[in-house]
Design a protein around this motif. Structure first.
Motif, PDB file in Angstrom:
ATOM      1  N   THR A  96       0.876  -1.103   0.135  1.00 59.51           N
ATOM      2  CA  THR A  96       0.028  -0.027  -0.026  1.00 59.51           C
ATOM      3  C   THR A  96       0.992   1.282  -0.020  1.00 59.51           C
ATOM      4  O   THR A  96       0.347   2.373  -0.014  1.00 59.51           O
ATOM      5  CB  THR A  96      -0.947   0.091   1.247  1.00 59.51           C
ATOM      6  OG1 THR A  96      -0.237   0.259   2.385  1.00 59.51           O
ATOM      7  CG2 THR A  96      -1.725  -1.217   1.145  1.00 59.51           C
ATOM      8  N   THR A  98       3.060   3.384  -2.066  1.00 63.21           N
ATOM      9  CA  THR A  98       3.445   3.184  -3.636  1.00 63.21           C
ATOM     10  C   THR A  98       4.714   3.607  -3.708  1.00 63.21           C
ATOM     11  O   THR A  98       5.560   3.099  -4.810  1.00 63.21           O
ATOM     12  CB  THR A  98       2.234   4.215  -4.171  1.00 63.21           C
ATOM     13  OG1 THR A  98       1.132   3.975  -4.231  1.00 63.21           O
ATOM     14  CG2 THR A  98       2.573   4.293  -5.847  1.00 63.21           C
ATOM     15  N   VAL A 101       7.014   0.527  -3.218  1.00 62.14           N
ATOM     16  CA  VAL A 101       6.755  -0.311  -4.404  1.00 62.14           C
ATOM     17  C   VAL A 101       7.512   0.110  -5.551  1.00 62.14           C
ATOM     18  O   VAL A 101       8.125  -0.722  -6.411  1.00 62.14           O
ATOM     19  CB  VAL A 101       5.464  -0.610  -4.663  1.00 62.14           C
ATOM     20  CG1 VAL A 101       5.034  -1.338  -6.288  1.00 62.14           C
ATOM     21  CG2 VAL A 101       4.296  -1.182  -3.439  1.00 62.14           C
ATOM     22  N   GLU A 102       7.526   1.382  -5.838  1.00 63.59           N
ATOM     23  CA  GLU A 102       8.077   1.758  -7.072  1.00 63.59           C
ATOM     24  C   GLU A 102       9.649   1.709  -6.712  1.00 63.59           C
ATOM     25  O   GLU A 102      10.446   1.512  -7.635  1.00 63.59           O
ATOM     26  CB  GLU A 102       7.805   3.300  -7.347  1.00 63.59           C
ATOM     27  CG  GLU A 102       6.235   3.530  -7.851  1.00 63.59           C
ATOM     28  CD  GLU A 102       5.801   4.836  -7.939  1.00 63.59           C
ATOM     29  OE1 GLU A 102       6.546   5.665  -7.245  1.00 63.59           O
ATOM     30  OE2 GLU A 102       4.962   5.061  -8.575  1.00 63.59           O
ATOM     31  N   ARG A 147      -4.911  -1.368  -6.006  1.00 64.99           N
ATOM     32  CA  ARG A 147      -3.703  -0.483  -6.526  1.00 64.99           C
ATOM     33  C   ARG A 147      -2.341  -1.001  -6.387  1.00 64.99           C
ATOM     34  O   ARG A 147      -1.603  -0.865  -7.229  1.00 64.99           O
ATOM     35  CB  ARG A 147      -4.116   0.660  -5.442  1.00 64.99           C
ATOM     36  CG  ARG A 147      -3.073   2.040  -5.839  1.00 64.99           C
ATOM     37  CD  ARG A 147      -3.142   3.176  -4.689  1.00 64.99           C
ATOM     38  NE  ARG A 147      -2.387   4.076  -5.203  1.00 64.99           N
ATOM     39  CZ  ARG A 147      -2.363   5.103  -5.661  1.00 64.99           C
ATOM     40  NH1 ARG A 147      -3.381   5.377  -6.586  1.00 64.99           N
ATOM     41  NH2 ARG A 147      -1.266   6.130  -6.060  1.00 64.99           N
ATOM     42  N   GLY A 148      -2.050  -1.639  -5.060  1.00 64.45           N
ATOM     43  CA  GLY A 148      -0.846  -2.067  -4.842  1.00 64.45           C
ATOM     44  C   GLY A 148      -0.243  -3.070  -6.179  1.00 64.45           C
ATOM     45  O   GLY A 148       0.921  -2.818  -6.442  1.00 64.45           O
ATOM     46  N   PHE A 150      -1.516  -3.602  -8.851  1.00 61.65           N
ATOM     47  CA  PHE A 150      -1.429  -2.809 -10.299  1.00 61.65           C
ATOM     48  C   PHE A 150      -0.131  -1.936 -10.502  1.00 61.65           C
ATOM     49  O   PHE A 150       0.628  -2.137 -11.531  1.00 61.65           O
ATOM     50  CB  PHE A 150      -2.723  -1.777 -10.177  1.00 61.65           C
ATOM     51  CG  PHE A 150      -2.941  -1.102 -11.824  1.00 61.65           C
ATOM     52  CD1 PHE A 150      -3.603  -1.483 -12.780  1.00 61.65           C
ATOM     53  CD2 PHE A 150      -2.323   0.109 -11.744  1.00 61.65           C
ATOM     54  CE1 PHE A 150      -3.876  -0.850 -13.757  1.00 61.65           C
ATOM     55  CE2 PHE A 150      -2.108   0.951 -13.152  1.00 61.65           C
ATOM     56  CZ  PHE A 150      -2.793   0.356 -13.983  1.00 61.65           C
ATOM     57  N   VAL A 151       0.263  -1.332  -9.424  1.00 62.55           N
ATOM     58  CA  VAL A 151       1.434  -0.583  -9.545  1.00 62.55           C
ATOM     59  C   VAL A 151       2.704  -1.504  -9.647  1.00 62.55           C
ATOM     60  O   VAL A 151       3.491  -1.185 -10.335  1.00 62.55           O
ATOM     61  CB  VAL A 151       1.604   0.281  -8.346  1.00 62.55           C
ATOM     62  CG1 VAL A 151       3.131   0.997  -8.115  1.00 62.55           C
ATOM     63  CG2 VAL A 151       0.343   1.181  -8.061  1.00 62.55           C
ATOM     64  N   LEU A 152       2.647  -2.424  -8.803  1.00 61.43           N
ATOM     65  CA  LEU A 152       3.703  -3.384  -8.937  1.00 61.43           C
ATOM     66  C   LEU A 152       4.032  -4.041 -10.318  1.00 61.43           C
ATOM     67  O   LEU A 152       4.925  -4.125 -10.903  1.00 61.43           O
ATOM     68  CB  LEU A 152       3.839  -4.669  -7.788  1.00 61.43           C
ATOM     69  CG  LEU A 152       4.960  -5.646  -7.744  1.00 61.43           C
ATOM     70  CD1 LEU A 152       6.218  -4.884  -7.552  1.00 61.43           C
ATOM     71  CD2 LEU A 152       4.674  -6.701  -6.897  1.00 61.43           C
ATOM     72  N   THR A 153       2.757  -4.313 -10.862  1.00 59.97           N
ATOM     73  CA  THR A 153       2.652  -4.947 -12.560  1.00 59.97           C
ATOM     74  C   THR A 153       3.355  -3.962 -13.052  1.00 59.97           C
ATOM     75  O   THR A 153       3.904  -4.249 -13.946  1.00 59.97           O
ATOM     76  CB  THR A 153       1.277  -5.403 -12.761  1.00 59.97           C
ATOM     77  OG1 THR A 153       1.021  -6.354 -11.871  1.00 59.97           O
ATOM     78  CG2 THR A 153       1.442  -6.187 -13.961  1.00 59.97           C
ATOM     79  N   GLN A 154       2.577  -2.786 -13.237  1.00 61.53           N
ATOM     80  CA  GLN A 154       3.068  -1.772 -14.019  1.00 61.53           C
ATOM     81  C   GLN A 154       4.394  -1.245 -14.045  1.00 61.53           C
ATOM     82  O   GLN A 154       5.124  -1.288 -15.170  1.00 61.53           O
ATOM     83  CB  GLN A 154       2.398  -0.518 -13.624  1.00 61.53           C
ATOM     84  CG  GLN A 154       2.603   0.718 -14.591  1.00 61.53           C
ATOM     85  CD  GLN A 154       1.875   2.000 -14.192  1.00 61.53           C
ATOM     86  OE1 GLN A 154       2.046   2.286 -13.124  1.00 61.53           O
ATOM     87  NE2 GLN A 154       0.844   2.319 -15.088  1.00 61.53           N
ATOM     88  N   ARG A 155       4.964  -1.332 -13.006  1.00 61.30           N
ATOM     89  CA  ARG A 155       6.461  -1.024 -12.922  1.00 61.30           C
ATOM     90  C   ARG A 155       7.649  -2.360 -13.165  1.00 61.30           C
ATOM     91  O   ARG A 155       8.728  -1.880 -13.483  1.00 61.30           O
ATOM     92  CB  ARG A 155       6.891  -0.404 -11.466  1.00 61.30           C
ATOM     93  CG  ARG A 155       6.330   0.657 -11.094  1.00 61.30           C
ATOM     94  CD  ARG A 155       6.303   1.973 -11.949  1.00 61.30           C
ATOM     95  NE  ARG A 155       5.995   3.110 -11.368  1.00 61.30           N
ATOM     96  CZ  ARG A 155       4.851   3.781 -11.724  1.00 61.30           C
ATOM     97  NH1 ARG A 155       3.897   3.267 -12.607  1.00 61.30           N
ATOM     98  NH2 ARG A 155       4.478   4.968 -11.311  1.00 61.30           N
TER      99      ARG A 155
END
Length: 287
Positions: A96, A98, A101-102, A147-148, A150-155
């Motif tokens: 959670t 962000t 995670v990034e 959200r978490g 999603f961001v991890l996958t995206q990055r």
């Protein structure tokens, strides 16, 4: 999502240390997944823990993400005990957060270059009837379950694409071309039951994310599969049975190791085939 979940899906953000690989262990890996790099969320307990252990035991280099450092460290020692094992890198990370995670994703892309497998097995679960539900609980479950991930996958997409673009033998002849994303979902992501509106909404959302992502990256050689799990013997499920006033008989439920077996089967399928969605239920119903 199934796996390393806590009663409160939105804990205080925690720092994300840079992963430290174990080259000595990785170098001697001889298992069927030797040469592959995997990222597994929810690895502190339950399904995520079983999946991370199995992948490392089969020779992969596993970045095991979770919130409980002590449990992750213990898992690292257990999962790499066999001569054929790869390495398991414990990474304390709150999905959670962000920014954390990034940072983790950026470090992973730089350090490893490619990721062959991303397994989403973390999330939070809170149940309540609509009339009594807290909007804050809804926001917390969205942050942890949608959200978490999603961001991890995206990055991590650049690293997944890099793995998919490897030549047929992979680096050093160990890892084949191709990459996989595995999303642990729930039967509630197909049909919601009473008292699960908020959690089920997050599972439906992740099903949509996975379906859309599959259409976007399939041509890059990346497969995306959603596994809709019925009741699985995990600490979270034990707590759910207790709240429901039911007798908890874990031997009658799906075992976390069953799910780990399924993941290793899916990622070793020939690249000429893909499974897009699976529904797994206990063979004997105890509820």
């Amino acid at each position: 999502m199934s796996g390393d979940a806590a009663p409160n899906p939105s804990p205080e953000p925690e720092p994300s240390p840079e992963p430290e690989p174990s080259p000595a262990l990785a170098a001697v890996a001889t298992g069927p997944l030797a040469g592959r790099v995997a990222v597994v969320t929810g690895a502190s307990s339950g399904i995520g823990r079983a999946v991370a252990a199995r992948l490392a035991g089969d020779g992969a280099t596993v970045l095991a993400l979770g919130r409980d450092q002590a449990r992750l460290d213990a898992l690292g020692k257990e999962a790499t005990a066999l001569p054929s094992s790869g390495s398991l890198v414990p990474v304390r990370l709150d999905l959670t957060d962000t920014a954390a995670v990034e940072r983790f994703a950026a470090d992973t892309v730089v350090r490893y270059g490619h990721v062959h497998l991303l397994v989403h097995s973390a999330g939070g679960y809170l149940n309540s009837r609509v009339e009594d539900a807290s909007v804050d609980d809804f926001d917390a479950q969205y942050a942890a379950n949608v959200r978490g991930p999603f961001v991890l996958t995206q990055r991590l997409l650049p690293a997944l694409r890099a793995a998919a673009a490897l030549d047929g033998d992979g680096d050093g002849g160990a890892a084949p071309a191709g990459a996989d994303v595995v999303v642990m979902n729930s039967s509630q992501g197909v049909r919601a039951g009473a008292g699960t509106s908020q959690f089920a909404a997050t599972q439906h959302a992740m099903r949509a994310v996975a379906d859309s992502l599959r259409q976007e990256i399939n041509s890059d050689g990346i497969r995306v599969v959603t596994i809709h799990l019925g009741r699985t013997a995990t600490p979270r499920q034990e707590a759910i049975f207790e709240r429901e006033g039911r007798s908890y008989r874990p031997e009658l439920l799906i075992q976390a190791e069953d799910v780990a077996d399924l993941v290793t089967y899916l990622v070793q399928l020939p690249r000429t085939a893909e499974v897009t969605e699976l529904h797994l239920r206990p063979a004997l119903k105890s509820y």
